[in-house]
Design an enzyme around this catalytic site. Structure first.
Site, short mmCIF file in Angstrom:
data_model
loop_
_atom_site.label_atom_id
_atom_site.label_comp_id
_atom_site.label_asym_id
_atom_site.label_seq_id
_atom_site.Cartn_x
_atom_site.Cartn_y
_atom_site.Cartn_z
N SER A 7 0.84 -1.20 0.00
CA SER A 7 0.00 0.00 0.00
C SER A 7 0.87 1.24 0.00
O SER A 7 1.65 1.47 0.93
CB SER A 7 -0.90 0.01 1.23
OG SER A 7 -1.53 1.28 1.37
N HIS A 32 -1.60 -1.39 -4.02
CA HIS A 32 -2.84 -0.93 -3.37
C HIS A 32 -2.80 0.59 -3.23
O HIS A 32 -1.84 1.16 -2.70
CB HIS A 32 -2.98 -1.58 -1.99
CG HIS A 32 -4.30 -1.33 -1.35
ND1 HIS A 32 -5.44 -2.04 -1.68
CD2 HIS A 32 -4.68 -0.45 -0.39
CE1 HIS A 32 -6.45 -1.61 -0.94
NE2 HIS A 32 -6.02 -0.63 -0.17
N ASP A 34 -4.86 3.81 -1.81
CA ASP A 34 -5.92 4.27 -0.90
C ASP A 34 -6.37 5.67 -1.31
O ASP A 34 -5.59 6.62 -1.25
CB ASP A 34 -5.42 4.29 0.54
CG ASP A 34 -5.25 2.89 1.10
OD1 ASP A 34 -6.22 2.11 1.06
OD2 ASP A 34 -4.15 2.56 1.59
N MET A 36 -8.82 8.70 -0.48
CA MET A 36 -9.62 9.25 0.63
C MET A 36 -10.00 10.70 0.33
O MET A 36 -9.20 11.45 -0.23
CB MET A 36 -8.82 9.19 1.93
CG MET A 36 -8.22 7.83 2.26
SD MET A 36 -7.36 7.86 3.84
CE MET A 36 -6.46 6.32 3.76
N HIS A 65 -8.77 1.54 -3.88
CA HIS A 65 -9.74 1.39 -2.79
C HIS A 65 -10.34 2.78 -2.52
O HIS A 65 -9.67 3.67 -2.00
CB HIS A 65 -9.00 0.83 -1.56
CG HIS A 65 -9.78 0.85 -0.30
ND1 HIS A 65 -9.18 0.72 0.94
CD2 HIS A 65 -11.12 0.98 -0.05
CE1 HIS A 65 -10.11 0.77 1.88
NE2 HIS A 65 -11.28 0.94 1.31
N MET A 67 -12.31 5.25 -0.62
CA MET A 67 -12.88 5.62 0.67
C MET A 67 -13.45 7.03 0.53
O MET A 67 -12.93 8.00 1.09
CB MET A 67 -11.81 5.55 1.77
CG MET A 67 -11.40 4.15 2.11
SD MET A 67 -9.94 4.07 3.17
CE MET A 67 -8.65 4.01 1.92
N MET A 136 -11.80 -4.44 6.21
CA MET A 136 -11.00 -3.46 6.93
C MET A 136 -10.78 -3.95 8.35
O MET A 136 -11.74 -4.14 9.10
CB MET A 136 -11.70 -2.09 6.94
CG MET A 136 -11.79 -1.40 5.59
SD MET A 136 -10.19 -1.14 4.79
CE MET A 136 -9.31 -0.16 6.03
N ASP A 174 -7.01 -5.37 4.96
CA ASP A 174 -6.25 -4.12 5.00
C ASP A 174 -6.33 -3.54 6.40
O ASP A 174 -7.42 -3.26 6.90
CB ASP A 174 -6.83 -3.14 3.98
CG ASP A 174 -6.05 -1.83 3.89
OD1 ASP A 174 -5.03 -1.69 4.60
OD2 ASP A 174 -6.45 -0.96 3.10
#
Length: 222
Positions: A7, A32, A34, A36, A65, A67, A136, A174
């Site tokens: 990640s 990965h 993330d 956000m 991913h 979020m 998660m 994760d």
């Protein structure tokens, strides 16, 4: 086969291409990412422009991913940027079936994500649609958090459902994936391991990725 998904949340962004290459040499098989927005989770990270740059520096699948609130609005942009896998949160998608269809329509592998307090049974009907389910094991928003123990029960339940329903979705985890947790995570049934701090935190991503993946695969064979 257990796989490691480094990640980049914990990587050195000043040397991101080099860090990704090192993690790949260490055995990482997807990267990965993330994403956000500061609303769905209390942090702001990156979006499609960075994914587009990542696409130029690695041939590995980009596991994005989301979020974020209103993820459907951004699915086309991530596809255009070069994302391969795209996961959305159950908690952020009032029309989850439609969201997963939209991801697949844009040529990406769809995934669904569950926050720690969300029960596995809530996604039972859409399991045939997904490439992966992401559990998660911390509350999303920040790296380096401590693994939440009851996540193991959710991983086991997903593994049971996968067997009972004859499905082939992957189980991704994760949050808090590290040397002291990886064996129990794998033995519970996870096969995609997202690790940020454990890979990039000490500044030796190739070595640390290799040792974490070796520990995971050893546990899987025990």
């Amino acid at each position: 086969m257990v796989e490691l998904l480094p990640s980049i949340l914990s990587a050195d962004f000043a040397h991101l291409a080099d860090q990704i290459a090192a993690a790949e040499r260490g055995g990482g098989t997807a990267i990965h990412v993330d994403v956000m927005d500061g609303h769905f989770v209390p942090n702001i990270t990156i979006g499609p422009p960075v994914v587009k740059c990542l696409r130029r520096v690695t041939s590995l699948p980009l596991d994005c991913h989301l979020m974020i609130e209103n993820p459907n609005e951004y699915i086309p942009a991530f596809a255009e940027a070069g994302a391969n896998w795209l996961s959305v949160h159950y908690e952020a998608c009032p029309h989850l079936h439609r969201s997963l269809q939209l991801i697949a329509h844009h040529g990406m592998k769809p995934g669904v994500v569950l926050n720690p307090a969300t029960r596995v049974e809530l996604i039972l009907d859409i399991l045939p649609m997904v490439h992966h389910v992401l559990i998660m094991s911390v509350n999303p928003g920040f790296g380096g958090q401590e693994f939440i123990g009851f996540s193991l029960d959710k991983i086991r339940r997903l593994a049971e459902l996968r067997r009972e329903l004859g499905l082939a979705f992957r189980i991704e985890v994760d949050g808090g994936v590290a040397h002291d947790t990886v064996a129990q995570i794998v033995q519970a049934g996870a096969d995609l391991l997202v690790a940020g701090n454990a890979v990039f935190g000490a500044g030796c991503p190739e070595q640390d990725a290799r040792s974490l993946l070796a520990a995971a695969r050893k546990a899987a064979n025990e």
